[in-house]
Motif scaffolding. Structure first.
Motif, mmCIF file in Angstrom:
data_model
loop_
_atom_site.group_PDB
_atom_site.id
_atom_site.type_symbol
_atom_site.label_atom_id
_atom_site.label_comp_id
_atom_site.label_asym_id
_atom_site.label_seq_id
_atom_site.Cartn_x
_atom_site.Cartn_y
_atom_site.Cartn_z
ATOM 1 N N LYS A 140 0.797 -1.228 0.000
ATOM 2 C CA LYS A 140 0.000 0.000 0.000
ATOM 3 C C LYS A 140 0.829 1.278 0.000
ATOM 4 O O LYS A 140 0.295 2.352 0.264
ATOM 5 C CB LYS A 140 -0.918 0.008 1.232
ATOM 6 C CG LYS A 140 -2.144 -0.865 1.065
ATOM 7 C CD LYS A 140 -3.130 -0.233 0.097
ATOM 8 C CE LYS A 140 -4.270 -1.189 -0.221
ATOM 9 N NZ LYS A 140 -5.076 -0.712 -1.351
ATOM 10 N N GLN A 141 2.128 1.191 -0.243
ATOM 11 C CA GLN A 141 2.924 2.419 -0.257
ATOM 12 C C GLN A 141 2.918 3.038 -1.644
ATOM 13 O O GLN A 141 2.852 2.333 -2.656
ATOM 14 C CB GLN A 141 4.367 2.118 0.172
ATOM 15 C CG GLN A 141 4.483 1.586 1.593
ATOM 16 C CD GLN A 141 3.891 2.530 2.623
ATOM 17 O OE1 GLN A 141 4.240 3.700 2.681
ATOM 18 N NE2 GLN A 141 2.955 2.026 3.426
ATOM 19 N N ASN A 142 2.998 4.351 -1.708
ATOM 20 C CA ASN A 142 2.990 5.043 -2.993
ATOM 21 C C ASN A 142 4.346 5.626 -3.373
ATOM 22 O O ASN A 142 4.579 5.941 -4.529
ATOM 23 C CB ASN A 142 1.950 6.166 -2.969
ATOM 24 C CG ASN A 142 0.555 5.606 -2.918
ATOM 25 O OD1 ASN A 142 0.233 4.645 -3.621
ATOM 26 N ND2 ASN A 142 -0.275 6.159 -2.054
ATOM 27 N N ASP A 143 5.209 5.786 -2.391
ATOM 28 C CA ASP A 143 6.556 6.289 -2.661
ATOM 29 C C ASP A 143 7.393 5.107 -3.153
ATOM 30 O O ASP A 143 7.471 4.083 -2.470
ATOM 31 C CB ASP A 143 7.097 6.865 -1.339
ATOM 32 C CG ASP A 143 8.496 7.415 -1.486
ATOM 33 O OD1 ASP A 143 9.283 6.817 -2.248
ATOM 34 O OD2 ASP A 143 8.810 8.420 -0.829
ATOM 35 N N ASP B 204 6.698 9.866 -5.892
ATOM 36 C CA ASP B 204 5.364 9.296 -5.706
ATOM 37 C C ASP B 204 4.899 8.673 -7.014
ATOM 38 O O ASP B 204 4.770 9.358 -8.030
ATOM 39 C CB ASP B 204 4.400 10.403 -5.270
ATOM 40 C CG ASP B 204 3.093 9.825 -4.764
ATOM 41 O OD1 ASP B 204 2.651 8.786 -5.320
ATOM 42 O OD2 ASP B 204 2.527 10.397 -3.818
ATOM 43 N N ARG C 6 2.127 7.711 -7.965
ATOM 44 C CA ARG C 6 0.834 8.158 -8.476
ATOM 45 C C ARG C 6 1.019 9.203 -9.569
ATOM 46 O O ARG C 6 0.142 9.428 -10.379
ATOM 47 C CB ARG C 6 -0.011 8.730 -7.331
ATOM 48 C CG ARG C 6 -0.617 7.642 -6.480
ATOM 49 C CD ARG C 6 -1.313 8.207 -5.273
ATOM 50 N NE ARG C 6 -0.376 8.888 -4.382
ATOM 51 C CZ ARG C 6 -0.682 9.291 -3.150
ATOM 52 N NH1 ARG C 6 -1.891 9.102 -2.682
ATOM 53 N NH2 ARG C 6 0.215 9.885 -2.396
ATOM 54 N N TYR D 107 -2.588 -2.524 -12.619
ATOM 55 C CA TYR D 107 -1.894 -1.241 -12.435
ATOM 56 C C TYR D 107 -1.349 -0.643 -13.723
ATOM 57 O O TYR D 107 -0.839 0.472 -13.695
ATOM 58 C CB TYR D 107 -0.791 -1.379 -11.380
ATOM 59 C CG TYR D 107 -1.381 -1.509 -10.001
ATOM 60 C CD1 TYR D 107 -1.817 -0.373 -9.315
ATOM 61 C CD2 TYR D 107 -1.566 -2.757 -9.404
ATOM 62 C CE1 TYR D 107 -2.400 -0.481 -8.068
ATOM 63 C CE2 TYR D 107 -2.145 -2.867 -8.161
ATOM 64 C CZ TYR D 107 -2.560 -1.729 -7.487
ATOM 65 O OH TYR D 107 -3.138 -1.825 -6.259
ATOM 66 N N TYR E 4 -3.508 2.179 -14.230
ATOM 67 C CA TYR E 4 -3.721 2.709 -12.879
ATOM 68 C C TYR E 4 -4.140 4.177 -12.896
ATOM 69 O O TYR E 4 -3.535 5.010 -13.555
ATOM 70 C CB TYR E 4 -2.408 2.537 -12.113
ATOM 71 C CG TYR E 4 -2.389 3.082 -10.720
ATOM 72 C CD1 TYR E 4 -3.301 2.635 -9.765
ATOM 73 C CD2 TYR E 4 -1.422 4.008 -10.340
ATOM 74 C CE1 TYR E 4 -3.261 3.125 -8.477
ATOM 75 C CE2 TYR E 4 -1.365 4.493 -9.052
ATOM 76 C CZ TYR E 4 -2.289 4.050 -8.123
ATOM 77 O OH TYR E 4 -2.227 4.527 -6.849
ATOM 78 N N PRO F 141 -4.895 6.821 -9.761
ATOM 79 C CA PRO F 141 -4.958 6.891 -8.302
ATOM 80 C C PRO F 141 -6.372 7.251 -7.823
ATOM 81 O O PRO F 141 -7.026 8.111 -8.413
ATOM 82 C CB PRO F 141 -3.968 7.999 -7.952
ATOM 83 C CG PRO F 141 -3.520 8.593 -9.215
ATOM 84 C CD PRO F 141 -3.943 7.759 -10.348
ATOM 85 N N GLU G 250 -1.430 1.380 4.762
ATOM 86 C CA GLU G 250 -0.829 2.604 4.274
ATOM 87 C C GLU G 250 -0.102 3.312 5.417
ATOM 88 O O GLU G 250 0.934 3.933 5.226
ATOM 89 C CB GLU G 250 -1.921 3.509 3.703
ATOM 90 C CG GLU G 250 -1.370 4.532 2.729
ATOM 91 C CD GLU G 250 -2.488 5.345 2.095
ATOM 92 O OE1 GLU G 250 -3.632 4.853 2.012
ATOM 93 O OE2 GLU G 250 -2.195 6.480 1.685
#
Lengths: 638, 481
Positions: A298-301, A359, A361, A529, A532, A534, A547
């Motif tokens: 669940k991390q975005n970085d 990031d 996203r 994804y 994907y 966000p 997260e």
């Protein structure tokens, strides 16, 4: 002169030259000195490796006496054997590639900071080499804390940013918690055996009781958990991503964090004799593997994903150590060094192109602009996901197979983690490289320069083929080169371990199932994804918990950091001020009152005090020079 | 004669300095004198000549007191520390101007002479004389050149240490009258006493409280942070780098070997107090906003470990204390120098008003980071070996005590690194925006210390060898009971 001293000497010289002359050297010269020092070490390491391969471990000769108190004697000595040469090759080999990469990645820094960076990086390599070369626990500890220092300096490299400094301090302090365990283990060994030399400790393990061995191994493991980011001391590693990305690749993925695995592999005989500790190591390792994997989902970085992935992979290595698969753990250290360094450097290449954006996203579709980064990243993802015949498949399978023989529950939980690994890695890959670009500065995107892509290519090749040095028994008899090579290091343990003979068909079947499931996960993540977008709304339920990393940092803050701080405040403001000092001052006031009565004797003139003092000294010396004549005179009078 | 001149040079240089009026003259004169003492101290380390290392003149023969000095390993090491510290202090504060410079430097030199005598005396009356000779200049230095609250603070310092001295004097006289025949103040005569347990208990507390205040051991420590904070930093350096070692030295020289039975009875109590003090001081250090107070509490924690290691009584631990007395002095000197440089430039020591200094004073930042890591005993800095040996000795004595004491290395990392961060990292504050890099004299002094820190961190064995005779003699003396 033994060749081995040259290995740490080059990085040390590099550190001194770049560190002291950072203001006067040019960037290209700094880069050449920094990288050249590591290349030189790498070449010497190859020579040593060949020597060890021919004739086995080299004799240990102390360079000088480090501490000799009469009760014990600790030499500054290096041990070159199969285990340390494997680590030498990883450290200097991967280290060299990362130095080369850094010359381009850090090129925008001011020259003095560029020099500082390479000085730190060389110092790190020096410390790491000390760690793996030491012939006793104390020399290992010198390197152990040395790498902690360099990690601190490099996490906080951009020292103007306060968050980075906090992360650096957190890393050092958490490592110190582990180091306490390491130190206590050394004291225990010294008390029982009077020595810290590996050879003497391992030869005399019979003089240690069961409690001794369990206690010592648990304390050493506490040290390992700190350095190698295991539960409960892992939370510093994701924060350590504040450092420059090549640092994350070298220190926080490929080398330093594997020090704990090295330490336990080195002490394998003690662990083999401590079944309780082995179980603790296996369970903590597995729990960390799963915990890290769930958070990575669940991390975005992108660096955070890789950081939690590292935590998780290190957990697998400890699982391997815990079930007695020492070779498997070292094997995974090696393959992980290749693919994770490649992934981090790939992430660095992406961040470089995205002008600092981390990031994912705001990424997507980078394949089009960054073909080399894309392909090397993809290969490394396949390697870490355990797709045969890439390197990660062999090393992870070896650990899981050993876990299966130990207890099938360990195996299936481990497999669950492996499947999550496949998923989050391809989530990362697809969201970054596939689909459409979601950022704003499309015209900036570019492939990185050769100094960055060449290390990527080399590492990707290694990530692909690196597994062939450890082909399992079920495919070919006696094809596991690494096991043969390392056999002398683990011989003592091997003699004590019951001979497990796995059923070949069973093993092949499991291998097949896991491979198919992994590929399913890859395809799922890939499809999900690559298109994907966000989500606009916040995560809820479990997603939110993941997260927020299971809120472990928050829990530590509430349970440890805050109480320690407020207790300190209580001591400072209440106990010290009103309590102890209150009593003292009360006594003081009483004296002051009494003294007021005598004040008339004192003029308050400092000059006269001084005069009195000087006069008294003169008188006393007169007495002395006159051999007591004055005293005799006074005595005559009375 | 080295032994005698180690005292005479600073003594006479100090007496002369009173009459120097110009600041430059006083600094120059005391610097020359302190270098002469340093040369002599270095010479003494390499000397094995009995005539050079021992001196025995008649002083008060009718009373059984001689002017006898001796230099064994421990004395050499502390004489060396004493001799290194003063020139470093003078150089690092060379740009500072003190009012009445002649008197200031005179008192500094007299203090050095007194402390030198404490480390050398092997006659208890002489020891007491030098003990006071060291303290009296300290009182004046604190009360005349300090901060706003210097008068009440110095008064506390005075009363506290004076009380200790008084008890010690009683103890000395008590032992003196126990000596056989015509009575003697000589150290050896005290060593030869065969006191009963009850006699030892009494004597022990008389001596120990004096030394416990000086070190200080929890809960006798409250004079120290105040005094360190309020004194002008040059004086704080003298107190913290050298004078606290008087207490540790005295316990090893005058207390443990004379009262081994009492030590065996009360060792647990002292170790527990010391260990509590280590953690207590470390926790308070975490909450300081004043640089000098933080260093003061950090120093109390470090000293606590030394006292615990002494009373643990194991060879390794004692060996650690020997070298740590020197190493702590070097490291803490470095920390104070930086504190002074910062206070001189910004007029504050509050972390909340500082920050970002690494951008403006990069050299000072690097030097201070080395000091900071020496303060948290990073391996390959000089303090590591000492702490390793002391904790090891404590572990052999009682593993629980060691396990509690060792928590201080975590706390030390926390408060020291947060100090580094708050002063040097992050963004500049209003104050530090206009900062200059530190003066060359400060950098030179720090660089010398850094060299010492790294050299003895990598190669501590010469220090161990220098002092191993003291440890062996001590353990042999204790064993005779």
């Amino acid at each position: 002169m033994n060749l081995v001293y040259l290995v740490p000497l080059f990085p040390l010289l590099g550190f001194l030259i770049n560190g002291l002359l950072r203001k006067s050297l040019s960037k290209s010269l700094i880069g050449i000195i920094g990288s050249g020092a590591i290349l030189a070490s790498f070449i010497v390491s190859i020579l040593l490796f060949l020597q060890v391969k021919e004739q086995g471990a080299l004799p240990v000769e102390p360079l000088f006496t480090f501490i000799n108190t009469g009760t014990f004697n600790i030499g500054f000595a290096f041990q070159v054997d199969q285990l340390s040469t494997i680590f030498l090759l990883i450290i200097t080999g991967v280290g060299f590639l990362i130095h080369v990469y850094s010359t381009a990645y850090m090129h925008d820094e001011e020259t003095k900071h560029f020099g500082r960076y390479f000085a730190y990086l060389n110092l790190f390599v020096f410390s790491m080499l000390l760690l793996v070369l030491g012939a006793n626990y104390l020399i290992m500890f010198l390197g152990w804390e040395g790498v902690g220092l360099c990690s601190y300096l490099l996490i906080g490299f951009w020292f103007k940013v306060d968050n980075y400094n906090v992360a650096a301090r957190k890393a050092f302090v958490m490592n110190r918690i582990g180091d306490v365990g390491f130190l206590l283990a050394m004291f225990w060994l010294l008390q029982k055996l009077g020595t810290l030399n590996y050879a003497d400790v391992f030869a005399n393990y019979k003089n240690l009781s069961g409690t001794d061995i369990t206690g010592i191994t648990l304390l050493l493991f506490l040290g390992a958990a700190g350095k190698s980011a295991q539960i409960p001391l892992y939370t510093w590693l994701p924060d350590a991503m504040a450092g420059p990305t090549p640092v994350s690749a070298l220190i926080h993925a490929a080398t330093m964090v594997t020090a704990g695995i090295y330490m336990i592999a080195r002490s394998n005989i003690l662990y083999t004799l401590a079944p309780l500790t082995e179980n603790v190591v296996a369970i903590i390792g597995l729990a960390t593997a799963i915990l890290g994997a769930t958070i990575a989902l669940k991390q975005n970085d992108i660096k955070k994903v890789l950081a939690y992935s590292t935590v998780s992979q290190l957990g697998y290595m400890f699982l391997g150590l815990g079930v007695g698969a020492y070779t498997g753990a070292v094997f995974h250290v090696m393959t992980h060094a290749f693919f994770k360094a490649c992934l981090f450097l790939g992430a660095g290449s992406v961040i470089h192109a995205m002008s600092g954006e981390q990031d994912m996203r705001y990424m997507g579709g980078l394949k089009k602009w960054m073909p080399i980064t894309n392909i090397t990243f993809l290969l490394s993802c396949l390697a870490i996901a355990g797709v045969p015949p890439l390197s990660g498949f062999f090393s992870k399978d070896e650990i899981l197979a050993a876990a299966d023989l130990h207890n099938p529950v360990l195996y299936w939980v481990g497999v669950a983690g492996a499947l999550m690994t496949a998923f989050y890695m391809f989530r990362l890959y697809a969201a970054t490289f596939l689909g459409k670009f979601r950022g704003t500065h499309e015209h900036h995107l570019h492939e990185s320069p050769a100094a960055m892509t060449i290390p990527l290519i080399v590492l990707a090749i290694l990530a692909v083929v690196g597994g062939f040095i450890g082909i399992p028994e079920v495919f070919a008899k006696d094809a596991h080169w690494l096991e043969h090579f390392l056999a002398p290091v683990f011989a003592q343990s091997k003699a004590l371990q019951p001979e497990h003979l796995g059923d070949a068909t069973h093993e092949l079947m499991l291998m097949g199932i896991v491979t198919v499931l992994s590929i399913v996960m890859i395809v799922w993540a890939w499809r999900k994804y690559s298109k994907y977008q966000p989500a606009a709304e916040e995560e809820t339920g479990l997603g939110k918990v993941l997260e927020n990393k299971w809120y472990v940092d928050e829990a530590y803050n509430a349970a440890v950091v805050k109480p320690v701080n407020s207790f300190g405040g209580f001591l400072k403001n209440v106990v010290e001020k009103s309590g102890i000092d209150g009593i003292v001052n009360g006594a003081g006031r009483f004296v002051q009152y009494s003294a007021r009565q005598l004040r008339l004797l004192q003029s308050g003139q400092v000059g006269s005090y001084l005069l009195f003092m000087v006069l008294s000294i003169v008188v006393l010396f007169l007495i002395f020079w006159n051999q007591g004549i004055i005293i005799a005179f006074i005595q005559k009078i009375f | 004669m080295i032994a005698l001149f180690l005292i005479l040079i600073p003594l006479f240089a100090g007496l002369v300095a009173v009459f120097v009026n110009s600041g430059k003259g006083a600094k120059g004169w005391s610097l020359i004198a302190s270098f002469a003492t340093l040369a002599l101290a270095i010479l003494s380390v390499y000397s094995t000549n009995h005539n050079q290392l021992f001196f025995n003149g008649a002083w008060l023969p009718q009373m059984g007191s001689n002017f006898s000095l001796s230099l064994d390993g421990m004395s050499k090491m502390l004489a060396l520390l004493n001799a290194i510290a003063l020139p470093i202090i003078i150089i690092s504060t060379y740009r500072n101007d003190y009012k009445n410079p002649g008197r200031f430097y005179s008192l500094m030199l007299l203090m050095q002479a007194g402390m030198m005598g404490v480390f050398l005396a092997s006659d208890s009356l002489l020891f007491y004389f030098f003990w006071e000779l060291a303290l009296v200049p300290a009182y004046f230095l604190c009360s005349m050149w300090g901060g706003e609250r210097r008068i009440p603070v110095t008064f506390k310092f005075f009363v506290y240490t004076f009380l200790g001295s008084l008890l010690m004097l009683i103890g000395i006289l008590y032992l003196y009258f126990k000596t056989p025949g015509a009575h003697s103040f000589a150290l050896q005569a005290f060593y030869d006493l065969k006191l009963t347990q009850a006699e030892q208990n009494f004597g022990f507390w008389m001596f120990f409280i004096a030394f416990a205040i000086k070190m200080p051991i929890f809960p006798f420590h409250t004079w120290q942070p105040d005094t360190y904070e309020q004194s002008t930093t040059a004086v704080t350096m003298m107190l913290s780098a050298i004078m606290v070692k008087m207490g540790i030295y005295a316990v090893i020289r005058w207390c443990v070997p004379v009262f081994p039975l009492a030590v065996a009875k009360f060792d647990g109590l002292v170790v527990v107090l010391s260990v509590i003090g280590i953690i207590y001081a470390s926790l308070i250090a975490i909450r300081q906003d004043d640089m000098k107070r933080l260093i003061a509490y950090s120093s109390i924690a470090h000293i606590g470990l030394m006292s615990a290691a002494i009373f643990a009584g194991k060879e390794a631990g004692l060996q650690g204390v020997m070298i740590q007395m020197f190493n702590h002095g070097i490291v803490v000197l470095g920390l104070w120098i930086v504190a002074d440089a910062i206070e001189q430039q910004f007029g504050t020591r509050k972390f909340s008003q500082l920050g970002g200094l690494a951008q403006k004073a990069p050299d000072l930042a690097i030097l201070f980071v080395v000091m900071a890591f020496a303060n948290i005993s990073l391996p390959l800095t000089n303090s590591f070996v000492g702490e390793f040996l002391m904790l090891n000795g404590l572990f052999q004595y009682n593993w629980i005590a060691a396990a509690v004491a060792i928590v201080s290395i975590i706390l030390a990392a926390a408060y020291t690194l947060s100090m580094v961060q708050k002063i040097f990292y992050g963004q500049t504050s209003e104050l530090t925006m206009q900062a200059r890099d530190s003066a060359a004299s400060v950098n030179v002094a720090l660089a010398v210390l850094v060299v010492l820190i790294l050299f003895f961190g990598v190669y501590p064995q010469p220090m161990i060898e220098l002092t191993s005779d003291t440890v062996k003699t001590l353990l042999a003396q204790v064993k005779t009971f």
